[in-house]
Design an enzyme around this catalytic site. Structure first.
Site, PDB file in Angstrom:
ATOM      1  N   HIS A 127     -10.764   2.693  -1.269  1.00  0.00           N
ATOM      2  CA  HIS A 127     -10.927   2.234   0.100  1.00  0.00           C
ATOM      3  C   HIS A 127     -11.695   0.919   0.047  1.00  0.00           C
ATOM      4  O   HIS A 127     -12.733   0.756   0.683  1.00  0.00           O
ATOM      5  CB  HIS A 127     -11.625   3.291   0.960  1.00  0.00           C
ATOM      6  CG  HIS A 127     -10.888   3.601   2.222  1.00  0.00           C
ATOM      7  ND1 HIS A 127     -11.481   4.067   3.356  1.00  0.00           N
ATOM      8  CD2 HIS A 127      -9.567   3.480   2.540  1.00  0.00           C
ATOM      9  CE1 HIS A 127     -10.573   4.242   4.298  1.00  0.00           C
ATOM     10  NE2 HIS A 127      -9.410   3.898   3.824  1.00  0.00           N
TER      11      HIS A 127
ATOM     12  N   HIS B 263       0.821  -1.202   0.000  1.00  0.00           N
ATOM     13  CA  HIS B 263       0.000   0.000   0.000  1.00  0.00           C
ATOM     14  C   HIS B 263       0.862   1.262   0.000  1.00  0.00           C
ATOM     15  O   HIS B 263       0.533   2.240  -0.676  1.00  0.00           O
ATOM     16  CB  HIS B 263      -0.904  -0.027   1.236  1.00  0.00           C
ATOM     17  CG  HIS B 263      -2.001   0.976   1.196  1.00  0.00           C
ATOM     18  ND1 HIS B 263      -3.113   0.824   0.399  1.00  0.00           N
ATOM     19  CD2 HIS B 263      -2.172   2.141   1.854  1.00  0.00           C
ATOM     20  CE1 HIS B 263      -3.917   1.842   0.574  1.00  0.00           C
ATOM     21  NE2 HIS B 263      -3.369   2.671   1.451  1.00  0.00           N
TER      22      HIS B 263
END
Lengths: 225, 753
Positions: free
Chosen positions: B95, B49
């Site tokens: 998300h 990430h």
């Protein structure tokens, strides 16, 4: 002629209201901690989520220093317009009758609505074109106007119902299709739809909201004269 | 030092998502095994990430420069020149995993995060768009999809509506492969005077580091490594790693940040997102080639007994970090007080190149900024084209012998095409008084600028077509986004993208990713729409397999006159109707093929990019000149659905004849021009899909001038209360606009009752 537009932490539509007011007069923002209304001839309590609306919509904002001055201003006959969250604040401050409850669909709903002007001679509607509906956007999750039977009878009888949702437009389930009410003396009005978002054709879908601001200007000038 | 009393082991490192060799490399960089605080910080910054370790090499191949680019990738958001001294900052971010675990908060904090990226560079957010993917709404597994849909839409609305930023557009699709792993991508745009842009590089040893906004709690600990960089398993265990959003706190943070910048009190500004203080402080230090000391005793906490590593990795929302000259610290804290947000000086910029964590003078962790931020190993992918179909065919819901009219009505009511009104009515699309085109009025949202010009923005993805052909599918997605801009008259200024893919360590996912990025670069180059920022979301897989590979493209364009922004609805009875562009529809991978339960094809027909780009440019110029009444991109459901959408938006019918020129376009030559429409060709003509087709209507003169510029096929005229479509003289569809509206309006309504 000068408008004062309140600004709370969590206000969202205050700049839109400021710009709309500036199309008909002067206008300034008034910070929630200020008691000084800067000599405004009319006050707009704008939309948004004042203080996050966490306790209950409008419940905290009504205790702000600026609102204390607005309450005094209104009691002395000053012109006060509450839009959406501002309507909720004015009800919480007991400047207007009734209360706003969650929409019947329990969802935030955003829609252009048509409104009938049922009281055309008020300080907030005198400039509305006679006999014509207004097309104004509404967007809220707590917009269902409610009042007990006695209050309802009184405000209907005394002409305090100013705007109604046109047939088929009352998505929030307001009693009597009521979209806007005024106080007994007619110097305070609250409505759920957003006249400040219908002041130019390009972004508003209509300019019908401008007539509300023009009406306030006319009323303020009558007071001054 | 006390924190190092018991050093963590390799096993702990692996539990935090690191590999053996990465742990060894960390020990080497540190000169000793890291303590638990240091290991926690490395594990986050070296996660997929934060470090993009499987995608960075690919991303370097993308075009990032162009005449309109003001700020390219690497900052909190990209920015392009919006004219007259204004810049538009924008970015899309995902998300997905938080939303798959807790959809309301996952989606809400997704919006909160992307908004912070925008005001972190000094721009006032003016619009949000979102791109959503869920599983099917009917059939087995659909209860979960309905729950995720409802939660995500409510969460987006809750955050955007409460903070006063309009949600002006978006897209949503429902496909089986997203059932376990939904996608929630949010894009935001902001405006700023060019000179007001601020960067995130820390500078000036001796300057103070100030944290402001919400206090720091235990929420979202390990989100970047645990949630975002691994496949989804047992979701419930991960719920505590989902952050909780507070739009009121963010609204105050937004106004506070912009006021601090306006007063010139900040040297640098950065939001706290994934990996919290760890990543924001390290990245600010890395960009400025300095060091930072953080005193965690000064961090305002929600819970007094938080461990040092918890303070450093907490993903509590609504926080910002800034660098301030010592003489301005008091003034900064005063502005914080005005907006009722916490503000605390928690550290200092140093010239050591070290990221040091202290507590009241005691050194708890000491790492090289370079090792943390830049030295994570980057991996090469091992792409292999799969030899068998990766995705099972969807369940058939439409019989193969349904008539064209029945098929059209079924398509209009299908979840992927039905009216999005039940969703977008839950969003405030007008606050800010800039919205010239609201949802369902045009192919792209249009926002007014102060000088009378306007910005247009669209967000698009088409996972099914990318799954069928990662390269051509991605090219088609980029073209669709650009076509949406062309339909309102806008020229692209820049692009943002969110690459949503499965586990890149698997060769077939690596192949999808490699091909898609190649297509993305190719299309953006052809359109001169460089990538100015974006996000990568990998490991989107559930127990049943990977999602469809889903590059989501967001594009921002500009049009000189907002009053001439195009619309999609038919406007005038009597207008001519034409199809523009090298559109060559085919049925495989289309919405109709899905309803019929067809398996995905292996590959899609390529498009001639220069022809497509030229067609878009011609449409754009025609819209700008006012020559057209309507313009609408042909997408899911092909020509017939596009015609129906124009009719519905304008409440006006049309009479259309397809034929003649269609022979060549479809590659199905008839004998001596005699009507000879095999079933497949008929379906392809009506419902087939492909890039670079735009339906326009307008006065004859307008269409004629357009035809002088590009490939135009006249197909009929606007008028009446019905949509009639004939193919070489055979009437196939005759439906009233009312009938079409009923099918279109009803498709999604029931899911938000």
């Amino acid at each position: 002629m000068k408008f004062g537009v309140l600004q709370f932490p969590g206000s969202c539509d205050e700049v839109d209201a400021l710009e709309a007011a500036r199309m008909v007069g002067e206008a300034e923002l008034i910070w929630h901690r200020d008691r000084d209304l800067q000599g405004a001839d009319a006050i707009v309590v704008p939309g948004g989520f004042s203080y996050g609306d966490y306790l209950r919509a409008g419940a905290i904002a009504r205790f702000s220093p600026a609102m204390e001055s607005v309450i005094e201003f209104a009691r002395e006959g000053g012109l006060v317009l509450g839009i959406c969250n501002g309507f909720q604040v004015l009800c919480e401050a007991h400047l207007l009758p009734g209360a706003l409850l969650p929409n019947v669909n329990l969802r935030f709903t955003s829609r252009q609505v048509r409104l009938d002007v049922v009281a055309p001679d008020t300080a907030f509607t005198s400039a509305c074109p006679p006999g014509r509906q207004l097309s104004i956007p509404a967007k809220h999750s707590w917009g269902r106007f409610h009042a007990d039977a006695e209050t309802l009878e009184r405000i209907e009888r005394d002409g305090q119902v100013v705007l109604r949702y046109a047939q088929g437009e009352n998505f929030n389930g307001s009693v009597g299709d009521i979209a806007a009410v005024s106080n007994e003396t007619g110097n305070v009005m609250g409505l759920m739809p957003h006249p400040e978002h219908a002041v130019q054709e390009l972004t508003g879908g209509s300019t019908d909201g401008l007539s509300i601001f023009q009406s306030i200007r006319l009323a303020a000038e009558r007071v001054a004269a | 030092m006390s924190a190092a009393a018991t050093l963590p082991s390799l096993t702990d490192a692996i539990a935090l998502g690191l590999t053996d060799s990465e742990y060894e490399l960390i020990c080497e960089k540190q000169g000793a095994p890291p303590n638990i605080l240091e290991l926690a910080m490395y594990s986050l910054l070296w996660s997929e990430h934060c470090a993009y370790k499987h995608s960075k090499k690919l991303l370097r191949t993308l075009p990032t420069e162009g005449p309109h680019v003001v700020m390219g990738p690497g900052e909190n958001a990209g920015a392009v020149d919006a004219g007259h001294g204004l810049v538009c900052a924008f970015k899309v971010e995902s998300h997905n995993h938080p939303s798959a675990v807790e959809p309301f908060q996952g989606a809400a904090t997704g919006v909160g995060g992307i908004l912070r990226d925008i005001f972190a560079i000094g721009a006032r957010p003016v619009a949000v768009l979102d791109s959503l993917r869920f599983g099917e709404l009917g059939g087995p597994g659909s209860a979960r999809s309905r729950y995720l849909l409802d939660g995500a839409v409510s969460g987006i609305g809750h955050y955007g509506n409460s903070i006063g930023v309009p949600t002006v557009g978006g897209e949503v699709y429902f496909e089986g492969p997203y059932e376990q792993n939904c996608l929630v991508n949010a894009m935001a745009l902001g405006l700023a005077p060019r000179e007001a842009l601020v960067r995130s590089a820390a500078a000036g040893p001796g300057n103070a580091v100030v944290l402001f906004g919400a206090s720091t709690g235990r929420d979202g600990i390990g989100g970047a490594s645990v949630l975002a960089s691994a496949e989804l398993g047992e979701d419930d265990d991960k719920r505590p790693t989902v952050q909780v959003g507070d739009p009121f706190e963010e609204k105050k943070l937004l106004e506070c940040s912009l006021e601090l910048l306006e007063l010139g009190l900040l040297v640098a500004l950065q939001d706290l997102g994934a990996a919290g203080l760890t990543s924001s402080a390290s990245e600010m230090a890395s960009k400025g080639e300095v060091g930072i000391d953080i005193d965690i005793a000064a961090v305002p906490l929600r819970e007094a007994d938080m461990e040092p590593f918890e303070v450093m990795v907490s993903e509590s929302q609504e926080r910002m970090l800034c660098v301030v000259e010592p003489r301005n610290v008091d003034a900064v804290l005063e502005v914080c007080e005005k907006w009722e947000v916490n503000g605390a000086a928690i550290g200092a910029v140093t010239d050591t190149g070290r990221m040091r964590v202290l507590r009241d003078g005691e050194l708890l962790g000491d790492m090289s900024v370079r090792a943390l931020v830049d030295d994570c190993p980057l991996y090469d992918l091992d792409p292999v084209k799969p030899t068998a179909a990766l995705y099972p065919p969807p369940a058939a819901t439409l019989s193969a012998d349904a008539s064209p009219q029945e098929s059209l009505l079924a398509l209009l009511a299908s979840s992927n095409i039905a009216s999005r009104r039940p969703l977008f009515e839950q969003y405030d699309s007008i606050v800010g008084s800039r919205t010239i085109r609201r949802p369902e009025q045009a192919d792209a949202a249009v926002l007014a600028l102060p000088d009378g010009s306007a910005l247009a923005v669209s967000i698009d993805g088409n996972g099914r077509r990318v799954a069928a052909d990662p390269r051509n599918g991605t090219i088609a997605t980029v073209l669709e986004c650009a076509a949406n801009l062309a339909c309102v008259g806008a020229e692209p200024l820049g692009t943002t993208n969110n690459l949503n893919f499965g586990n890149p360590e698997k060769p077939h996912i690596a192949w999808q990713l490699t091909e898609a990025v190649a297509g993305l670069g190719e299309a953006c180059r052809a359109l001169a729409a460089p990538i100015v920022g974006g996000n990568v979301s990998l490991y989107n897989e559930g127990a049943t397999g990977p999602i469809y590979p889903t590059p989501v493209i967001g594009m921002v364009g500009r049009l000189p006159d907002g009053r001439r922004a195009g619309r999609l609805g038919f406007l005038n009875a009597g207008d001519g109707l034409a199809l523009v562009g090298p559109f060559a529809p085919s049925q495989p991978a289309s919405e109709l093929a899905k309803l019929r339960g067809h398996v995905l094809p292996d590959g899609l027909p390529p498009v001639n990019l220069p022809d497509a780009v030229a067609a878009l440019a011609a449409v754009r110029e025609a819209v700008r000149s006012g020559a057209l009444s309507s313009a609408h991109d042909v997408a899911e459901g092909g020509i017939a659905v596009a015609l129906a959408e124009c009719a519905l938006a304008g409440r006006l019918g049309a009479t259309v004849t397809l034929g003649d020129g269609w022979w060549e376009a479809l590659g199905a030559p008839g004998e001596d021009g005699a009507p000879n429409w095999p079933e497949g060709a008929r379906d392809a003509a009506l419902f087939g899909e492909g890039p670079a087709g735009i339906l326009v209507s307008g006065p004859e003169a307008g269409l004629r001038s357009l035809a002088a510029q590009t490939h135009v096929r006249l197909i009929g005229h606007v008028g009446g209360e019905c949509l009639r479509i004939a193919l070489d003289g055979q009437d196939l569809i005759d439906a009233s606009v009312e009938e079409l509206a009923e099918a279109h309006a009803g498709g999604l309504k029931g899911y938000f009752a």
